[in-house]
Every structure is written in structure tokens, then in C-alpha cells.
Design a protein around this motif. Structure first.
Motif, PDB file in Angstrom:
ATOM      1  N   THR A  49     -22.908  -3.189 -23.509  1.00 35.97           N
ATOM      2  CA  THR A  49     -22.507  -2.775 -22.172  1.00 35.97           C
ATOM      3  C   THR A  49     -23.473  -1.716 -21.641  1.00 35.97           C
ATOM      4  O   THR A  49     -23.864  -0.806 -22.360  1.00 35.97           O
ATOM      5  N   THR A  54     -26.722  -7.388 -15.665  1.00 35.93           N
ATOM      6  CA  THR A  54     -26.566  -7.821 -14.264  1.00 35.93           C
ATOM      7  C   THR A  54     -27.931  -8.060 -13.625  1.00 35.93           C
ATOM      8  O   THR A  54     -28.163  -9.092 -12.993  1.00 35.93           O
ATOM      9  N   VAL A  94     -16.896 -13.541 -12.334  1.00 38.57           N
ATOM     10  CA  VAL A  94     -16.675 -12.279 -13.040  1.00 38.57           C
ATOM     11  C   VAL A  94     -15.168 -12.090 -13.233  1.00 38.57           C
ATOM     12  O   VAL A  94     -14.362 -12.680 -12.502  1.00 38.57           O
ATOM     13  N   SER A  96     -13.138  -9.493 -12.687  1.00 34.29           N
ATOM     14  CA  SER A  96     -12.359  -8.589 -11.846  1.00 34.29           C
ATOM     15  C   SER A  96     -12.955  -8.461 -10.456  1.00 34.29           C
ATOM     16  O   SER A  96     -14.148  -8.703 -10.236  1.00 34.29           O
ATOM     17  N   GLU A  98     -13.363  -5.672  -8.846  1.00 29.08           N
ATOM     18  CA  GLU A  98     -14.279  -4.538  -8.835  1.00 29.08           C
ATOM     19  C   GLU A  98     -15.682  -4.957  -9.266  1.00 29.08           C
ATOM     20  O   GLU A  98     -16.680  -4.562  -8.647  1.00 29.08           O
ATOM     21  N   LEU A  99     -15.755  -5.751 -10.318  1.00 29.57           N
ATOM     22  CA  LEU A  99     -17.062  -6.199 -10.799  1.00 29.57           C
ATOM     23  C   LEU A  99     -17.712  -7.140  -9.791  1.00 29.57           C
ATOM     24  O   LEU A  99     -18.929  -7.116  -9.591  1.00 29.57           O
ATOM     25  N   GLN A 102     -19.358  -5.089  -7.194  1.00 26.07           N
ATOM     26  CA  GLN A 102     -20.584  -4.473  -7.707  1.00 26.07           C
ATOM     27  C   GLN A 102     -21.733  -5.469  -7.727  1.00 26.07           C
ATOM     28  O   GLN A 102     -22.853  -5.139  -7.317  1.00 26.07           O
ATOM     29  N   VAL A 103     -21.477  -6.682  -8.208  1.00 29.29           N
ATOM     30  CA  VAL A 103     -22.523  -7.703  -8.284  1.00 29.29           C
ATOM     31  C   VAL A 103     -23.013  -8.066  -6.884  1.00 29.29           C
ATOM     32  O   VAL A 103     -24.219  -8.187  -6.628  1.00 29.29           O
ATOM     33  N   THR A 150     -13.907 -14.338  -8.568  1.00 29.91           N
ATOM     34  CA  THR A 150     -13.100 -14.287  -9.782  1.00 29.91           C
ATOM     35  C   THR A 150     -12.513 -15.679  -9.995  1.00 29.91           C
ATOM     36  O   THR A 150     -12.159 -16.355  -9.021  1.00 29.91           O
ATOM     37  N   ASP A 178     -20.357 -13.848 -15.989  1.00 25.57           N
ATOM     38  CA  ASP A 178     -20.584 -12.463 -16.401  1.00 25.57           C
ATOM     39  C   ASP A 178     -19.343 -11.936 -17.121  1.00 25.57           C
ATOM     40  O   ASP A 178     -18.225 -12.147 -16.645  1.00 25.57           O
ATOM     41  N   GLU A 179     -19.565 -11.249 -18.240  1.00 22.48           N
ATOM     42  CA  GLU A 179     -18.472 -10.797 -19.107  1.00 22.48           C
ATOM     43  C   GLU A 179     -17.595 -11.994 -19.481  1.00 22.48           C
ATOM     44  O   GLU A 179     -16.369 -11.984 -19.341  1.00 22.48           O
ATOM     45  N   ARG A 182     -14.283 -11.821 -21.573  1.00 31.46           N
ATOM     46  CA  ARG A 182     -13.028 -11.439 -20.920  1.00 31.46           C
ATOM     47  C   ARG A 182     -12.402 -12.617 -20.173  1.00 31.46           C
ATOM     48  O   ARG A 182     -11.175 -12.711 -20.061  1.00 31.46           O
TER      49      ARG A 182
END
Length: 267
Positions: A49, A54, A94, A96, A98-99, A102-103, A150, A178-179, A182
């Protein structure tokens, strides 16, 4: 001046963004992963992490889109099946909201959106903003080449009556997860038969979206690249990704790794 980054030619806006972020050279995962992604092979980016994954997937993705933008503006065609910039060429999923924000912000900061007809080069589909019905209508009219979403909200939008999955997924060239650990939440080696049966009855939303892509993509016979990013890539995740690989009839993954040791300074 930053003219190239990990071997990728940088546009003026991308070079300026890297400079303003005090990024003068690629991190280990970027230096190793970006050249692999540029070849078009399916790729797993495995690093800790905060190691720069990204940027490792955004730089080659945006370089490809920006190259197509230049061809469009010049009135020239690329290689066969390349053509011009069209909506929905790249999908980044992604875990979430929030992510996703950001992306999307990072992609715009790197210059995506300049020269895209109709406004921004990024389209967001996440929860907490509008209804799936409204998002479906906006998506159908979007010119953005990059979609950030998402899986749960994207699945709801794809299931809307007004959305033709074969239409909105037909232009896909790159899918980034991404991620991915999860989103897959893979069952471990010692999962019980009850857990396995429950997962089959109620698959993860990411799997459902990928199944729809496998069913409806490639109306235009475009090559599709799959990129998965994670700080943890265990056997169960590799097994689930291999199943996706098989269902899409794609080639095997190239795994690019950078450990925490790779980020230690020699100073």
C-alpha cells in the motif's frame, strides 16, 4: 523536463502534473509494471500500500487515450481496430466511493479530459450521488473514455431497463481492478462447503460485472486487457483471477511484484 516516465512519453499536462507532485522518477512498481502494461498483456501489479500502483496503471492507460486523441485531432487512423477516442474505452473498478473519487481526480490531474468532446474525460458511477436510473441516462450520453466505478453501483446501472449492456461495454479495451482483494474477497483454502455453496448462490458484485463484460464485450472485435492491483495476492486471489481469465478466453497474467524492500533508500 519530464519527457518520459518509465519509458512512456508524457504529454505536457502529464509532465506538469508529475513535476508539481515532485515525482521525477518512477517507483519500483511503476518502473516494472508500466512497460509490461504497455505491451497489452494481462497484468497483476503486486506491491505494498502506498507504493504507487494507481500511477502505475493510470500512466499507460492515459498515454494510450491521449495518443488516440492526437490521432483524432490530426485526422489520422491508428493501427487496425484502434481508431479514435470513443466513450468507455477504459473501466477502472474500485471497492469504495472514496477511492473512485481519488482515481478520477488523479486521472484529470494527469491531463485526461483535454481534447475530449463533451467535457471531462472521466465518468463516475458510484453510490451516494444519484439514482441508478439517472446515472444510466447520463452514462449513455457521456463521451468520457475513462469510466471509474464501484462494482455494486455499476451492476445496478447495467441492470437498468434503459441500458443496453452490449452497447455501453462494446468499446472496452482495458479493465483495471484496483484493490482487487477487497472486491473479490476470495474464499481461502479451508473454506467450508457451506461457504462455497453460499458464494455460488450470491457471487460478489465484481464477478457479476465481469460476467456481463464477458457476455457483451467485443462487438467490435477489440483486444481486451485485464489489470489487477493489490497489496496482497495470495493463492486464492490468483485462482479467482485465473477463472476470470478462462471465462474470457484470455491469455495468462504477467505478475509484476515490488516488495517493501524495494522501496528502502540506499542513503
Amino acid at each position: 523536463d519530464i519527457e518520459t516516465f518509465a519509458g512512456v512519453a508524457c504529454s505536457g499536462r502529464m509532465a506538469d502534473a508529475l513535476r508539481l507532485s515532485n515525482i521525477s522518477q518512477a517507483s519500483p512498481i511503476q518502473a516494472e509494471g508500466i512497460p509490461v502494461m504497455m505491451t497489452g498483456v494481462n497484468t497483476i501489479l503486486h506491491s505494498p500500500t502506498g507504493s504507487g500502483k494507481t500511477l502505475a496503471f493510470l500512466v499507460p492507460v492515459l498515454a494510450r487515450i491521449q495518443a488516440l486523441q492526437r490521432r483524432t485531432q490530426d485526422g489520422t487512423q491508428g493501427a487496425e481496430n484502434e481508431g479514435a477516442v470513443t466513450a468507455g474505452q477504459v473501466l477502472v473498478m474500485v471497492p469504495s466511493r472514496e477511492l473512485a473519487l481519488q482515481v478520477a481526480a488523479e486521472a484529470l490531474n494527469l491531463g485526461l479530459g483535454q481534447g475530449v468532446e463533451g467535457g471531462d474525460g472521466v465518468h463516475l458511477i458510484v453510490g451516494g450521488t444519484q439514482s441508478p436510473e439517472m446515472q444510466a441516462r447520463q452514462w449513455r450520453s457521456s463521451c468520457a473514455p475513462l469510466l471509474v466505478a464501484t462494482p455494486d453501483r455499476l451492476l445496478k446501472v447495467l441492470q437498468e431497463r434503459d441500458v443496453q449492456a452490449s452497447e455501453v461495454l462494446a468499446n472496452l479495451r482495458v479493465v483495471v481492478l484496483d484493490e482487487v482483494d477487497r472486491m473479490l474477497d476470495s474464499l481461502g483454502k479451508y473454506a467450508t462447503s457451506r461457504e462455497v455453496a453460499r458464494r455460488r448462490r450470491h457471487p460478489k458484485k465484481l464477478v457479476s460485472v465481469l460476467e456481463m463484460i464477458a457476455e457483451h464485450h467485443n462487438e467490435r472485435n477489440l483486444a481486451l486487457q485485464l489489470v489487477a492491483c493489490s497489496a496482497t495476492v495470495g493463492r486464492s486471489i490468483r485462482r479467482d483471477l485465473a477463472r476470470i481469465d478462462d471465462s474470457w478466453s484470455m491469455g495468462s497474467f504477467e505478475i509484476v511484484r515490488a516488495s517493501a524492500q524495494d522501496y528502502l533508500s540506499d542513503d
